[in-house]
Design a protein around this motif. Structure first.
Motif, mmCIF file in Angstrom:
data_model
loop_
_atom_site.group_PDB
_atom_site.id
_atom_site.type_symbol
_atom_site.label_atom_id
_atom_site.label_comp_id
_atom_site.label_asym_id
_atom_site.label_seq_id
_atom_site.Cartn_x
_atom_site.Cartn_y
_atom_site.Cartn_z
ATOM 1 N N GLU A 5 -6.589 10.242 0.647
ATOM 2 C CA GLU A 5 -5.537 11.065 1.460
ATOM 3 C C GLU A 5 -5.163 10.462 2.849
ATOM 4 O O GLU A 5 -3.968 10.534 3.198
ATOM 5 C CB GLU A 5 -6.099 12.500 1.757
ATOM 6 C CG GLU A 5 -5.178 13.327 2.226
ATOM 7 C CD GLU A 5 -4.028 13.827 1.675
ATOM 8 O OE1 GLU A 5 -3.065 14.268 2.237
ATOM 9 O OE2 GLU A 5 -4.112 13.918 0.391
ATOM 10 N N GLN A 6 -5.995 9.628 3.264
ATOM 11 C CA GLN A 6 -5.850 9.180 4.412
ATOM 12 C C GLN A 6 -5.106 7.604 4.584
ATOM 13 O O GLN A 6 -5.634 6.741 4.121
ATOM 14 C CB GLN A 6 -6.963 8.975 5.415
ATOM 15 C CG GLN A 6 -7.813 10.377 5.839
ATOM 16 C CD GLN A 6 -8.482 10.848 4.703
ATOM 17 O OE1 GLN A 6 -8.962 9.950 3.647
ATOM 18 N NE2 GLN A 6 -8.319 12.357 4.332
ATOM 19 N N TYR A 7 -3.742 7.968 4.615
ATOM 20 C CA TYR A 7 -2.935 6.653 4.540
ATOM 21 C C TYR A 7 -1.547 6.806 5.460
ATOM 22 O O TYR A 7 -1.086 7.936 5.596
ATOM 23 C CB TYR A 7 -2.792 6.136 3.184
ATOM 24 C CG TYR A 7 -1.411 6.710 2.686
ATOM 25 C CD1 TYR A 7 -0.026 6.424 2.734
ATOM 26 C CD2 TYR A 7 -1.793 7.926 1.765
ATOM 27 C CE1 TYR A 7 0.955 6.999 2.241
ATOM 28 C CE2 TYR A 7 -0.834 8.438 0.993
ATOM 29 C CZ TYR A 7 0.661 8.092 1.226
ATOM 30 O OH TYR A 7 1.571 8.696 0.610
ATOM 31 N N ILE A 8 -1.121 5.484 5.996
ATOM 32 C CA ILE A 8 -0.098 5.723 6.760
ATOM 33 C C ILE A 8 0.910 4.620 6.448
ATOM 34 O O ILE A 8 0.344 3.418 6.158
ATOM 35 C CB ILE A 8 -0.410 5.262 8.154
ATOM 36 C CG1 ILE A 8 -1.530 6.395 9.009
ATOM 37 C CG2 ILE A 8 0.756 5.508 9.123
ATOM 38 C CD1 ILE A 8 -1.900 5.956 10.191
ATOM 39 N N ILE A 9 2.102 4.789 6.224
ATOM 40 C CA ILE A 9 3.154 3.854 5.977
ATOM 41 C C ILE A 9 3.945 3.702 6.768
ATOM 42 O O ILE A 9 4.559 4.877 7.454
ATOM 43 C CB ILE A 9 3.996 4.187 4.660
ATOM 44 C CG1 ILE A 9 2.972 4.142 3.325
ATOM 45 C CG2 ILE A 9 5.036 3.274 4.314
ATOM 46 C CD1 ILE A 9 3.576 4.535 2.227
ATOM 47 N N LYS A 10 4.082 2.547 7.820
ATOM 48 C CA LYS A 10 4.810 2.473 8.877
ATOM 49 C C LYS A 10 5.347 0.844 9.033
ATOM 50 O O LYS A 10 4.747 0.029 8.867
ATOM 51 C CB LYS A 10 4.065 2.845 10.084
ATOM 52 C CG LYS A 10 4.891 2.740 11.476
ATOM 53 C CD LYS A 10 4.040 3.150 12.496
ATOM 54 C CE LYS A 10 4.687 2.971 13.834
ATOM 55 N NZ LYS A 10 5.773 4.076 13.763
ATOM 56 N N SER A 11 6.627 0.640 9.279
ATOM 57 C CA SER A 11 7.155 -0.659 9.356
ATOM 58 C C SER A 11 6.920 -1.593 8.150
ATOM 59 O O SER A 11 6.391 -2.661 8.163
ATOM 60 C CB SER A 11 6.550 -1.416 10.761
ATOM 61 O OG SER A 11 6.595 -0.803 11.896
ATOM 62 N N ASP A 12 7.040 -0.906 6.903
ATOM 63 C CA ASP A 12 6.881 -1.406 5.613
ATOM 64 C C ASP A 12 5.695 -1.763 5.485
ATOM 65 O O ASP A 12 5.481 -2.775 4.509
ATOM 66 C CB ASP A 12 8.097 -2.500 5.322
ATOM 67 C CG ASP A 12 9.440 -1.813 5.553
ATOM 68 O OD1 ASP A 12 9.738 -0.802 5.306
ATOM 69 O OD2 ASP A 12 10.409 -2.647 5.936
ATOM 70 N N LYS A 13 4.457 -1.268 6.219
ATOM 71 C CA LYS A 13 2.996 -1.709 5.852
ATOM 72 C C LYS A 13 2.366 -0.518 5.548
ATOM 73 O O LYS A 13 2.848 0.579 5.962
ATOM 74 C CB LYS A 13 2.540 -2.475 6.991
ATOM 75 C CG LYS A 13 3.284 -3.962 7.385
ATOM 76 C CD LYS A 13 2.598 -4.452 8.681
ATOM 77 C CE LYS A 13 3.349 -5.577 9.004
ATOM 78 N NZ LYS A 13 3.015 -6.264 10.306
ATOM 79 N N ILE A 14 1.374 -0.648 5.000
ATOM 80 C CA ILE A 14 0.371 0.553 4.384
ATOM 81 C C ILE A 14 -0.947 0.379 5.005
ATOM 82 O O ILE A 14 -1.639 -0.773 4.766
ATOM 83 C CB ILE A 14 0.469 0.694 2.951
ATOM 84 C CG1 ILE A 14 -0.343 2.061 2.766
ATOM 85 C CG2 ILE A 14 -0.052 -0.405 2.184
ATOM 86 C CD1 ILE A 14 -0.148 2.700 1.390
ATOM 87 N N ILE A 15 -1.367 1.232 5.765
ATOM 88 C CA ILE A 15 -2.815 1.363 6.151
ATOM 89 C C ILE A 15 -3.410 2.403 5.492
ATOM 90 O O ILE A 15 -2.884 3.604 5.509
ATOM 91 C CB ILE A 15 -2.882 1.542 7.780
ATOM 92 C CG1 ILE A 15 -2.108 0.630 8.557
ATOM 93 C CG2 ILE A 15 -4.403 1.450 8.167
ATOM 94 C CD1 ILE A 15 -1.758 0.993 10.028
ATOM 95 N N TYR A 16 -4.643 2.075 4.936
ATOM 96 C CA TYR A 16 -5.259 3.176 4.167
ATOM 97 C C TYR A 16 -6.781 3.205 3.966
ATOM 98 O O TYR A 16 -7.252 2.025 4.398
ATOM 99 C CB TYR A 16 -4.525 3.212 2.581
ATOM 100 C CG TYR A 16 -4.890 2.024 1.788
ATOM 101 C CD1 TYR A 16 -5.892 1.938 0.859
ATOM 102 C CD2 TYR A 16 -3.965 0.914 1.896
ATOM 103 C CE1 TYR A 16 -6.200 0.859 0.240
ATOM 104 C CE2 TYR A 16 -4.064 -0.155 1.312
ATOM 105 C CZ TYR A 16 -5.095 -0.167 0.346
ATOM 106 O OH TYR A 16 -5.419 -1.485 -0.590
#
Length: 1162
Positions: free
Chosen positions: A316-327
């Motif tokens: 559930e915890q993920y971020i998509i920003k500047s065409d990158k994904i942090i999860y």
């Protein structure tokens, strides 16, 4: 190509074993923070170096006590919308904010995670609670308090990152949901009218306003990294339907939408905005999480995107920003590239995505400019004249008289190019003289998105392949004439490219050149005609370039194509005989050009108004509404800097609420401590006084006056119709204010009257009048009343007041008169002809009192004549102020309307009066020079001395003495025909039936005068005057008093907006909203619509009645028209004939089968 996640750029091990609950990243993706179960926050920084990829620079964990999560915000939460505090955030400067238990002053804490020093903030309004907090890309902090609808912007004052000051306080007024972007935009949702507004927090202006369907509830909003596209998810829980919209933040128009009842969409993102944009959404199907990609400009043909995430499923915890994904995964945090550098190739070959790609305009413009600026235009043809892209292979076949453009698409199943298909080719050589096929194309190239750009001898053309056909996609050429006269020059194209600016999409095509050459043949086809039709029908072109196309068509005055474009906009707002609120923004293409269209194409505007006369956003009926008929619905707000009054109001409200609670608690405790006081005083008062008064007096009165009505809500679907341009020059606006479509509409009489036949017109004026109009009008009226009283009191009572008081009154008259005169002069300068043609505008009411007062002060004597006419004009002008008041406005409109229609008759009557006056002047003027003071003893019968009354003396015997007489001296009225001016006045007196001007002559002895008197009496007095009375009677009956009154009020509001408001006031979004909604009483609305159905509508065209309106009003079914009956009869005959033909065919077939069987048996 392998998945991006198979080779992650960064893998960040976390030395905290507890589960990660939430992760956040900084605006520029420099730092990441994660919140763990045990109230520990972990931090790390991501940096980039030229020699290597992004890598981890530092990791740190800090325990923080009393952390709170998932706190519901009661101030803006209800059954439909639940909002939670969003305070956990991290900045690019290593500051972190977190929501904590309110054990001290605030409910949040901000600290520097490197130094672990807490940052103290001081709020100017003693604020203690914050509900939303975000860090900007410029380092500022934006915080929002939902209770007071107030935002705060803090900036760093020193270099230590510890000292912060409140840069600005902003009143948000209202929102149901709010999102804060990293670039300083506030995305606010107004649930009362289902409107989403994107506000720029720097200048407090609304960048975009979009609408959603009223039967849906907002779920979530996402914005692209460059903040040019807005994705919105809504849900209708009754039918389990979700709609995903994509809006352009530049135009506010809905680009595309996707509806589903099967998928449970819970996350979505706009990715690859600089490479080939896609909408990525996550959905759950049979407890399995899946991902799809779609083109955000069409939202069709979803492509499975599970491969994009490899074999690793995100939690559930993920971020998509500047065409990158942090999860997060298995108690670890990963960061990886989501969009590869070869993104388009990856889409085509790995994900098998063959949907259209809108290439970033900046890259395409650079490519075209590079081609144009090349030294040589020799086409880079290869041996096969083929140009291979990632998905398409373009080819050219050239000879002297033909240029064939071919395309072959790639088959990803066989990993081979499909065979050549003759249907996938197009003749692109225009039939123009002096153009040879071999040198028609100067240069060509395949673009990143597989479109094909050609630099040709008639301009720059981009070709695209869609729906198994080659289409013209763009055309640019500044030549605004026939291409027969166009001479291809390199410099012209250079200038063309220099004027382009990069944005979300490419610049609009050269529509004026296309319109001028619409029927130019390209082989057998008219490609320009096809291109223009596709631009009108295709929603992508309509959304992105509709306004440019409409301006070009207006400039060319092409009524046919204007109607086609306008009807396309309106038709796209209709779905299953109902209007779509999410598509209403398309109508801005029409109504932002209302001034030109209403003047040059009034029939089209009248037709458009009939199609949008009744727009019902929701079929829900309010059964107990206390609102009046045609009253404002919903909340409209405008962002502005917090004032001292706002702060004081909020503080007093808090203290009052606190006092109420404290007093209630104290009183309850007091009753518990003193039960005898409760039993002897409180209970008897409650039982024998308060309850009887409430039950028998208060409640009946409330029930009597609080009469509820069943109401429904309607929309005025005129986007930006009342809005003013955001950019303006202050001094120019003060002198020559630029009108908006509403103020301009008052100058077009035909459309003006048509517009105010609709309830929309009346509702618009009522909104304006109640919002600001009456306040301004009453203030102007009050100032004028002071001006009037100052002069009238001075003129009427100057003998009984002191000289000092008289001087004060006269100076006040001069000062206030100049103040009013300034506004009159501005109106005259702005539009001289319109000002002079209006019956309500005249300088005299202000100029004459000023001149009179100046003469009076200079000579110390009242100028009686000046004061007389000044008083007359002042009091008439005061009376005219009643024209905008509803109870008297109808009669003023009737007076003005009848006068305007009877003006031509009065002109004719005036000419007749002048003609008779001239004839009588020639007949009855004296033949000698005469003086009214001294007789000249002439024999002229027209001499006033001979016409004057003579008195003779009578002797004692009663005999009249002829030799002795007295003559009464003549006056100017004795012979009014001496001068032409007085002759006209005499004839006018005779028009009333008074024959005194000719009573001095003996008609028996003057046949010429007798004939003229007879003719004038019959023609003017008897015939024309009675005819004039009949004409007035007819005009009174035909005058549409209601429409005329509304037009009068519209003119008053126009004057207030343009000349009494300051420029910034004309930009207040709550006064001049994007779309206005209003409530109508069901009973009155039904009567109005039934009258329309009974052909009592006097407008250009009967308004369109939608399915939703029928459902709300329960309208009776209209009887079928003769045309419909004819259609039914023809259809019945055709069906019967078709049935008989089928039967005959069956009989013939049976006979033939029998014959064949017989032949076979033999």
């Amino acid at each position: 190509m392998a998945s991006n996640l198979d080779n992650p750029d960064i893998k960040i091990p976390i030395d905290v074993s507890k589960k990660i609950l939430e992760i956040v990243c900084s605006p520029k993706l420099k730092h990441v923070a994660a919140l763990h179960e045990d109230n520990v926050i972990s931090f790390w920084s991501i940096v980039s170096q030229e020699s290597q990829k992004e890598h981890l620079m530092k990791v740190k964990t800090i325990p923080v006590g009393n952390i709170r999560r998932d706190e519901k915000i009661d101030a803006i939460s209800d059954d439909q919308y639940v909002s939670y505090r969003e305070i956990f955030a991290i900045s690019d400067n290593k500051q972190v904010s977190i929501c904590i238990e309110r054990t001290d002053s605030y409910n949040f804490k901000i600290f520097d995670f490197e130094t672990e020093k807490e940052i103290k903030l001081k709020f100017p309004d003693w604020q203690k609670e914050i509900d939303f907090l975000s860090f900007r890309d410029n380092g500022n902090i934006i915080m929002v308090n939902a209770k007071y609808y107030r935002a705060y912007v803090f900036s760093n004052k020193g270099k230590d990152n510890i000292t912060w000051v409140c840069k600005s306080k902003i009143e948000l007024q209202y929102f149901k949901k709010i999102y804060i972007t990293s670039k300083g935009k506030l995305i606010m949702y107004n649930d009362t009218i289902h409107e989403i507004t994107v506000w720029n927090i720097d200048d407090l202006s609304a960048k975009t306003r979009v609408l959603t369907e009223w039967c849906h509830v907002l779920q979530h909003i996402e914005i692209s990294d460059d903040e040019e596209l807005l994705a919105v998810l809504t849900e209708n829980k009754k039918i389990n339907e979700k709609i995903l919209y994509v809006f352009s933040t530049e135009t506010g128009i809905n680009i595309s939408s996707f509806s589903t009842t099967k998928l449970v969409i819970d996350r979505f993102h706009l990715i690859a905005s600089q490479k080939g944009e896609r909408l990525l959404y996550r959905y759950i199907q049979r407890s399995v999480t899946k991902y799809n990609l779609m083109d955000p400009y069409s939202l069709i043909n979803p492509v499975n995107a599970n491969k994009l995430f490899g074999n690793k499923q995100t939690q559930e915890q993920y971020i998509i920003k500047s065409d990158k994904i942090i999860y997060t995964k298995d108690e670890e945090v990963l960061i990886e590239k989501l969009v590869d550098d070869n993104w388009i190739e990856y889409l085509r070959k790995d994900l098998k995505d063959i949907n259209r790609i809108i290439a970033p305009s900046e890259k395409t413009i650079d490519n075209i400019a590079k081609i144009i600026n090349e030294k040589s235009y020799d086409p880079p043809y290869n041996s096969n004249n083929e140009f291979e892209g990632k998905f398409l292979k373009w080819g050219l076949e050239l000879d002297d008289k033909s240029v064939i453009l071919k395309v072959i698409d790639y088959n990803y199943r066989t990993n081979e190019w499909n065979p050549d298909d003759k249907r996938k080719q197009l003749e692109i050589l225009p039939l123009l003289k002096n153009i040879n096929g071999k040198n028609f194309i100067a240069h060509c190239k395949v673009l990143e998105n597989d479109d094909f750009v050609t630099i040709t001898r008639i301009g720059v053309i981009i070709w695209t392949y869609k729906l198994s056909d080659i289409k013209m996609h763009y055309y640019w050429n500044d030549w605004k004439d026939s291409l027969e006269n166009f001479d291809f020059e390199k410099e012209n194209l250079k200038i063309l490219a220099e004027n382009w600016t990069s944005g979300r999409i490419l610049p609009a095509s050269s529509y004026e050149s296309i319109i001028k050459n619409l029927h130019l043949k390209f082989g057998e086809k008219e490609l320009f005609d096809e291109f223009l039709k596709s631009n009108i029908e295709d929603e992508f072109y309509l959304t992105c370039y509709g306004k440019d196309l409409m301006k070009a068509l207006i400039e060319q005055k092409d009524d046919k194509w204007i109607r086609s474009l306008g009807n396309s906009c309106i038709n796209k707002c209709l779905h299953e005989n109902n209007h779509l609120m999410s598509k209403i923004s398309l109508l801005s293409i029409i109504f932002e050009n209302f001034d030109e269209l209403s003047e040059n194409h009034p029939a089209f505007i009248a037709s458009a108004l009939s199609l949008i006369g009744f727009i019902i956003p929701s079929t829900i009926v309010n059964p107990e509404s206390t609102s009046s008929h045609i009253s404002k619905y919903g909340k409209y707000f405008h962002l502005y800097n917090t004032s001292f009054i706002d702060l004081l109001t909020s503080i007093l409200r808090d203290h009052w609420i606190s006092f109420q609670k404290s007093f209630q608690n104290w009183f309850q405790n007091f009753q518990v401590c003193y039960p005898r006081f409760r039993d002897l005083i409180v209970k008897p008062i409650s039982n024998f006084i308060i309850q009887p008064v409430s039950n028998f007096i208060v409640q009946p009165v409330v029930n009597f006056y609080n009469v509820g009505h069943s109401t429904t809500t309607l929309a005025i679907p005129l986007p930006n119709f009342v809005s003013y341009p955001k950019k303006y020059n202050l001094w120019r606006e003060l002198l020559l204010p630029k009108p908006n479509p509403f103020t301009h509409s008052n100058k077009v009489e035909v459309i003006n009257e048509e517009f105010y036949r609709y309830l929309n017109g009346e509702a618009l004026l009522k909104f304006k009048w109640n919002t600001y109009g009456r306040k301004y009008y009453l203030a102007i009226w009050a100032i004028y009343t002071v001006f009037l009283c100052s002069f009238v009191i001075a003129a009427s009572f100057y003998k009984s007041i002191s000289p000092t008081t008289l001087s004060i009154l006269l100076y006040a008259t001069i000062f206030l008169g100049i103040w009013h005169l300034m506004f009159e002069l501005r109106q005259f300068i702005s539009s001289p002809l319109y000002y002079l043609s209006s019956a309500w505008n005249f300088f005299g009411a202000f100029l004459l009192p000023i001149i009179s007062s100046m003469i009076w002060l200079q000579n110390d004597v009242m100028p009686t004549e000046w004061a007389t006419f000044s008083t007359l004009l002042l009091e008439i002008k005061f009376l005219l102020f009643f024209r905008a008041i509803e109870f008297s406005g109808d009669y003023f409109s009737m007076i003005l309307g009848v006068a305007q229609r009877g003006f031509s008759f009065l002109v004719i009557l005036g000419f007749i009066i002048v003609a008779f006056a001239h004839s009588l002047h020639i007949l009855l003027r004296p033949t000698v020079d005469v003086s009214l003071d001294y007789p000249n003893y002439s024999d002229d019968p027209n001499d006033p001395w001979n016409l004057a009354t003579t008195y003779n003396t009578i002797d004692p015997n009663g005999t009249i003495e002829d030799n002795s007489s007295l003559i009464e001296p003549p006056t100017a009225t004795t012979n009014m025909f001496m001068l032409m001016s007085s002759a006209i006045a005499a004839v006018y007196i005779m028009l009333t039936g008074d024959t005194t001007p000719i009573s001095y002559w003996d008609l028996d002895n003057d046949p010429a005068l007798l004939i003229l008197a007879f003719l004038f009496s019959f023609v003017a007095t008897i015939y024309l005057m009675n005819l004039f009375i009949g004409v007035l009677s007819n005009e009174i009956g035909e005058t549409k008093k209601r429409e005329q009154y509304l037009i009068l009020r519209a003119e008053v509001l126009e004057e207030i907006e343009l000349f009494y408001m300051l420029p910034y006031q004309r930009r207040k979004e709550n006064w001049f909203p994007f779309i206005i909604f209003y409530e109508c009483h069901i009973i009155q609305l039904r009567e109005h619509v039934i009258d329309i159905q009974k052909d009592k509508w006097s407008g250009y065209k009967k308004p369109y009645i939608s399915k939703a309106l029928n459902e709300v009003l329960h309208l009776p079914e209209e009887p079928p028209s003769i045309k419909d009956i004819k259609k039914e009869i023809v259809k019945g005959i055709q069906d019967e004939m078709a049935k008989e033909v089928r039967e005959i065919k069956n009989v013939v077939k049976n006979i033939l089968d029998s014959i064949n069987n017989l032949k076979q048996s033999k």
